[in-house]
Design an enzyme around this catalytic site. Sequence first.
Site, short mmCIF file in Angstrom:
data_model
loop_
_atom_site.label_atom_id
_atom_site.label_comp_id
_atom_site.label_asym_id
_atom_site.label_seq_id
_atom_site.Cartn_x
_atom_site.Cartn_y
_atom_site.Cartn_z
CD GLU A 1 -2.91 0.95 2.44
OE1 GLU A 1 -2.63 0.14 3.34
OE2 GLU A 1 -3.86 1.73 2.49
N GLY B 1 -8.44 5.45 7.10
CA GLY B 1 -9.25 5.40 8.30
C GLY B 1 -8.65 4.43 9.31
CB THR C 1 -1.32 6.44 8.56
OG1 THR C 1 -0.86 7.59 7.84
CG2 THR C 1 -0.40 6.19 9.74
N1 LIG Z 1 -14.57 14.56 3.00
C1 LIG Z 1 -13.90 13.93 3.97
N2 LIG Z 1 -13.59 14.57 5.11
C2 LIG Z 1 -12.92 13.94 6.09
N3 LIG Z 1 -12.50 12.67 6.02
C3 LIG Z 1 -12.79 12.00 4.90
C4 LIG Z 1 -13.49 12.58 3.82
N4 LIG Z 1 -13.63 11.64 2.84
C5 LIG Z 1 -13.02 10.53 3.30
N5 LIG Z 1 -12.53 10.74 4.54
C6 LIG Z 1 -11.79 9.81 5.41
O1 LIG Z 1 -10.67 9.33 4.71
C7 LIG Z 1 -10.32 8.06 5.24
C8 LIG Z 1 -10.18 7.09 4.09
O2 LIG Z 1 -9.73 5.89 4.58
P1 LIG Z 1 -9.90 4.52 3.79
O3 LIG Z 1 -9.15 4.62 2.52
O4 LIG Z 1 -11.33 4.13 3.72
O5 LIG Z 1 -9.21 3.54 4.83
P2 LIG Z 1 -7.87 2.67 4.78
O6 LIG Z 1 -6.96 3.29 3.76
O7 LIG Z 1 -7.29 2.77 6.16
O8 LIG Z 1 -8.29 1.28 4.44
C9 LIG Z 1 -11.43 7.69 6.23
O9 LIG Z 1 -11.01 8.00 7.54
C10 LIG Z 1 -12.57 8.60 5.82
O10 LIG Z 1 -13.41 8.90 6.91
CA LIG Z 2 -7.01 4.19 1.74
#
Ligand SMILES: Nc1ncnc2c1ncn2[C@@H]1O[C@H](COP(=O)(O)OP(=O)(O)O)[C@@H](O)[C@H]1O
Ligand SMILES: [Ca+2]
Length: 497
Positions: free
Chosen positions: A174, A203, A206
Amino acid sequence: MSAQRDMKEKNPWHTPVTIIFSVIGVIAIVALVTVAVLQNRPLPQKYKYGIVLDAGSSHTALYIYEWPAEKDNNTGRVEQTLSCKVDGPGISSYASAPWKAGKSLTKCLEQARQKVPVKRHSETPLYLGATAGMRLLNLEDSSASTKVFQAVEEALQKFPFSFQGARILSGQEEGAFGWVTVNYLDDRLEQNLQTRGALDLGGASTQISFVSDNFDGSDSPDNAVAFRLYGNDYNLYTHSFLCYGKDQALRKTLAQQTKSGPGTILDPCFHPGYTETKNYSVLYDSPCVSDRKPQGAPATFNHTGKGNFSRCQEVVKRIFNFTECKYSQCSFNEVFQPRLQGPFGAFSAYYFVMNFLNLTDTSIPLEVVTERLSRYCATPWNQVKEQHPGVKLKYLAEYCFSGTYIVTLLTKGYNFTSENYPNIKFIKKIKGSDAGWTLGYMLNLTNMIPAEAPDSPPLPYAGYVSIVTVIALLLFVLFIFSLRPLWPRCSKHPQII
Ligand SMILES: Nc1ncnc2c1ncn2[C@@H]1O[C@H](COP(=O)(O)OP(=O)(O)O)[C@@H](O)[C@H]1O
Ligand SMILES: [Ca+2]
């Protein structure tokens, strides 16, 4: 009169030889120019396509990429042509009803079916990569994760694309593919320019990835990814922190404050006036915090905002372990990190949050960033809601925490300072394509970035055509002059007979 007519009749340029030469000359020039123009005329472009589904912890998104069918290997030629946000939560949230995970994807795949020309459907690869949400589900309940994948695969196989499988990406993949995407889109790889580090905030996890001169992988092989791209070797440092995406970090921060299981949590990371009743079980329903569940806690707790940035930073800092490091240097939690180097691109939630807070400009000094965040966190919840009527309430309630978390992660976690903070650029897209791991993943799986630099002809095509045209014209003029003895004589003062 008659003398004049005689002069006209004897004009030496009106002899058959010169007329023939001139006609041939004109035809040759017209033919040359026509060939050069026709040859350089832009041909109708044919495209190939690739589809990647990013199954994140919070949501799934589908991306379609296209590139000219004739030239697969040209840098920067692969572009995102469509993105589609899947309705509903991430696929890991469907553990108790896996078939719904498959069904949730069909709307975006229908869009893809419309977008990709029918004759390309069967040759268009389709990939699904899942990240930290599925990593956590797999840790928690691997049979549930298998069932979710089965349902998703079943749904994807119903479409006419060439389905290449659904799988969980490792944290290294990733991070590394995010780095490839950013540098590919910036044209930094083929041109062998200094690369840009990649910071991805999700989410649930990181990632930080960058090239550093003092890192060759020997200190910490788990953090090393070696690439040979366009004839250049890269020793990439990458690390993915599971449970340090912003949603899981929020849970951890809350859990810090609920150790004794109180009925009310006074939270400095939420606005004053914010108050919600939440379920303890929802808070602890994740492998990132389950071990901290207080004994004999009530079923619910009252989550009340206090809006204090510096106190919020104090509780956020407590989710990091800075005390131990068995290497020469660490970021946090005993993870090796070499010296930060070069420019960085920060995307995904880094961008969403900093863009909402009007803090994407990194020439704003860090002290001013914290001042603004302090003011924002102290703003009463009612006022915040009034000022941002269109924003989803869940996001809105969390921007104070998320901003504080980002600043803390960057400065205390990764050790960015006032000097190198301006090296970070918060980005959403580069040249129309979203920054994220998906493009790098597809480029890798389709072998679209060659290990060796392709040989190219010494001249660009237009230069070649121009040179050939000029040389041909010169030869033609020379040829005309070589026929000079045959030229009819032409006297300045024609004799009048
Ligand atoms: N408009 C937004 N404002 C704030 N946070 C956002 C917005 N759109 C997406 N996110 C956040 O961005 C993150 C995307 O993480 P995601 O790719 O789903 O998870 P991971 O990469 O850990 O599997 C999440 O925490 C989601 O809530
Ligand atoms: Ca992601």
